[in-house]
Design a protein around this motif. Structure first.
Motif, mmCIF file in Angstrom:
data_model
loop_
_atom_site.group_PDB
_atom_site.id
_atom_site.type_symbol
_atom_site.label_atom_id
_atom_site.label_comp_id
_atom_site.label_asym_id
_atom_site.label_seq_id
_atom_site.Cartn_x
_atom_site.Cartn_y
_atom_site.Cartn_z
ATOM 1 N N LEU A 162 37.278 23.843 33.242
ATOM 2 C CA LEU A 162 38.724 23.971 33.085
ATOM 3 C C LEU A 162 39.272 25.056 34.011
ATOM 4 C CD1 LEU A 162 40.907 22.672 31.270
ATOM 5 C CD2 LEU A 162 40.681 24.651 29.761
ATOM 6 N N GLN A 163 40.404 24.759 34.621
ATOM 7 C CA GLN A 163 41.031 25.723 35.522
ATOM 8 C C GLN A 163 42.549 25.663 35.351
ATOM 9 O OE1 GLN A 163 41.583 25.423 40.086
ATOM 10 N NE2 GLN A 163 39.666 26.579 39.863
ATOM 11 N N LYS A 164 43.171 26.843 35.402
ATOM 12 C CA LYS A 164 44.625 26.939 35.350
ATOM 13 C C LYS A 164 45.071 28.017 36.322
ATOM 14 C CE LYS A 164 48.855 26.310 33.969
ATOM 15 N NZ LYS A 164 49.581 25.056 34.298
ATOM 16 N N THR A 165 45.976 27.639 37.219
ATOM 17 C CA THR A 165 46.478 28.583 38.213
ATOM 18 C C THR A 165 47.964 28.831 38.000
ATOM 19 O OG1 THR A 165 46.999 26.838 39.814
ATOM 20 C CG2 THR A 165 44.790 27.792 39.906
ATOM 21 N N PHE A 166 48.401 30.035 38.348
ATOM 22 C CA PHE A 166 49.812 30.402 38.333
ATOM 23 C C PHE A 166 50.145 31.081 39.656
ATOM 24 C CE2 PHE A 166 48.658 30.526 33.801
ATOM 25 C CZ PHE A 166 49.642 29.704 33.267
ATOM 26 N N PRO A 167 51.351 30.862 40.188
ATOM 27 C CA PRO A 167 51.739 31.578 41.411
ATOM 28 C C PRO A 167 51.882 33.069 41.134
ATOM 29 C CG PRO A 167 53.609 30.349 40.521
ATOM 30 C CD PRO A 167 52.408 29.933 39.725
ATOM 31 N N ILE A 168 51.469 33.882 42.071
ATOM 32 C CA ILE A 168 51.561 35.332 41.913
ATOM 33 C C ILE A 168 52.999 35.758 42.144
ATOM 34 C CG2 ILE A 168 50.789 37.567 42.805
ATOM 35 C CD1 ILE A 168 48.166 36.259 43.570
ATOM 36 N N ARG A 169 53.581 36.394 41.140
ATOM 37 C CA ARG A 169 54.981 36.806 41.223
ATOM 38 C C ARG A 169 55.160 37.943 42.227
ATOM 39 N NH1 ARG A 169 57.168 36.947 34.952
ATOM 40 N NH2 ARG A 169 56.883 34.731 34.519
ATOM 41 N N GLY A 170 56.352 37.984 42.811
ATOM 42 C CA GLY A 170 56.673 39.055 43.728
ATOM 43 C C GLY A 170 56.176 38.827 45.132
#
Length: 326
Positions: A11-19
């Motif tokens: 399982l993998q979940k990615t989020f964009p890095i803020r800023g």
């Protein structure tokens, strides 16, 4: 041995890095909140998922109940891959897979009485008879230690422990088979924690529920779990049955968790201090997840991710100290 009710694979979940600014010819760099996570939950079992804040525990729970979509990997429940289902296809399974949230009060409508909260859940899931809805709601309140006296009260009129019991009742009222408990006792006094944990244990045994219990508190995890997965930086670093893990912790991070607990019956021998915070894991991250903080780090730890190996029966660890593959 019980068969598996839930199986999670890679399982993998990615989020964009803020800023971070967008580049002209590329996309924003992604943070791996969950990375290559695999474990299973057996029927009638309580599986404890432990790790410090920010390691991806809650994100994992939210993916299981469909509140977050995995970037890749599979979540198989009774032969069905939940990650591949749309909202309409997932809806019938919501009756079987429920979640108790960390801050239950924020998950409940302050304008609804308890009668309305519980009966609306039943109405959505096809219980049309008003008398049947009321009987089921009162019955589940009694199971979690509340009574008909609380039936017409608002959530804000309850104590912290009673609110958590209501959260458990909201999950139980449609008779699920698997409940994800996301830090359900972290904000409660120790005595109230014990009451809630005992209630969950009784319900788990009486109803043959399977539980995924998420917590950063290793003492709480030990009390309620049959097996434990130790999570760090989005992945499992160790997994074993509860007694085995506490008798023979292998991974340096697991030993560090034990060292930080004030309970002398849990605390193990002190290891060298690992200071600092969890780094941000991206696709460019190489080597062992714990290599930036591990007191035993070697050159080979930064070169390749260690395999999740079974060292003894049902005891797995991902650490180059035990890696037989060179």
């Amino acid at each position: 041995m019980e068969s598996n009710l839930l199986e999670i694979r890679n399982l993998q979940k990615t989020f964009p890095i803020r800023g971070q600014k967008f580049s002209l010819f590329g996309q924003r760099e992604q943070m791996l909140a969950v990375d290559n996570l695999s474990f299973n939950i057996r029927k009638g079992e309580t599986y404890g998922l432990v790790g410090e804040s920010g390691c991806g525990k809650s994100t994992t729970g939210r993916m299981i109940v469909g509140l977050e979509k995995p970037s890749c990997g599979s979540i198989t429940y009774e032969g069905k891959d939940l990650s591949k289902l749309n909202d309409k296809e997932f809806f019938p399974l919501r009756k079987e897979v429920q979640m108790v949230f960390q801050n239950t009060l924020s998950a409940l409508s302050p304008r609804q009485r308890i009668v309305s909260i519980l009966e609306d859940i039943l109405k959505v899931h096809g219980v049309s008879d008003a008398t049947e809805r009321r009987d089921q709601a009162v019955k589940v309140l009694e199971k979690v230690g509340l009574s008909e006296y609380h039936y017409f009260r608002y959530p804000h009129e309850l104590s912290g422990g009673q609110v958590q019991r209501l959260g458990i009742a909201s999950a139980l009222v449609i008779e699920p088979r698997l409940i994800i408990c996301d830090e359900p006792v972290s904000a409660l006094d120790v005595s109230i924690q014990a009451q809630i944990l005992n209630t969950l244990l009784e319900l788990q045994q009486d109803l043959r529920l399977s539980l995924l219990f998420i917590s950063h508190d290793i003492g709480v995890i030990r009390y309620i779990s049959d097996r434990i997965g130790v999570m760090y930086l989005g992945t499992l670093v160790e997994e074993a049955e509860t007694d085995e893990l506490f008798k023979n912790p292998l991974h340096p991070y697991t030993k560090g968790l034990f060292t930080s607990v004030p309970d002398p019956y849990i605390r193990k021998e002190k290891i060298s201090d690992f200071s600092g915070e969890q780094p941000i894991r991206t696709n460019n991250f190489k080597g062992c997840a714990f290599c930036t903080r591990c007191p035993y780090v070697m050159d080979k730890c930064t070169e390749r991710t260690p395999e999740f190996l079974e060292i003894s029966h049902d005891h797995k660890v991902a650490c180059r100290l035990y890696d037989i593959v060179e």
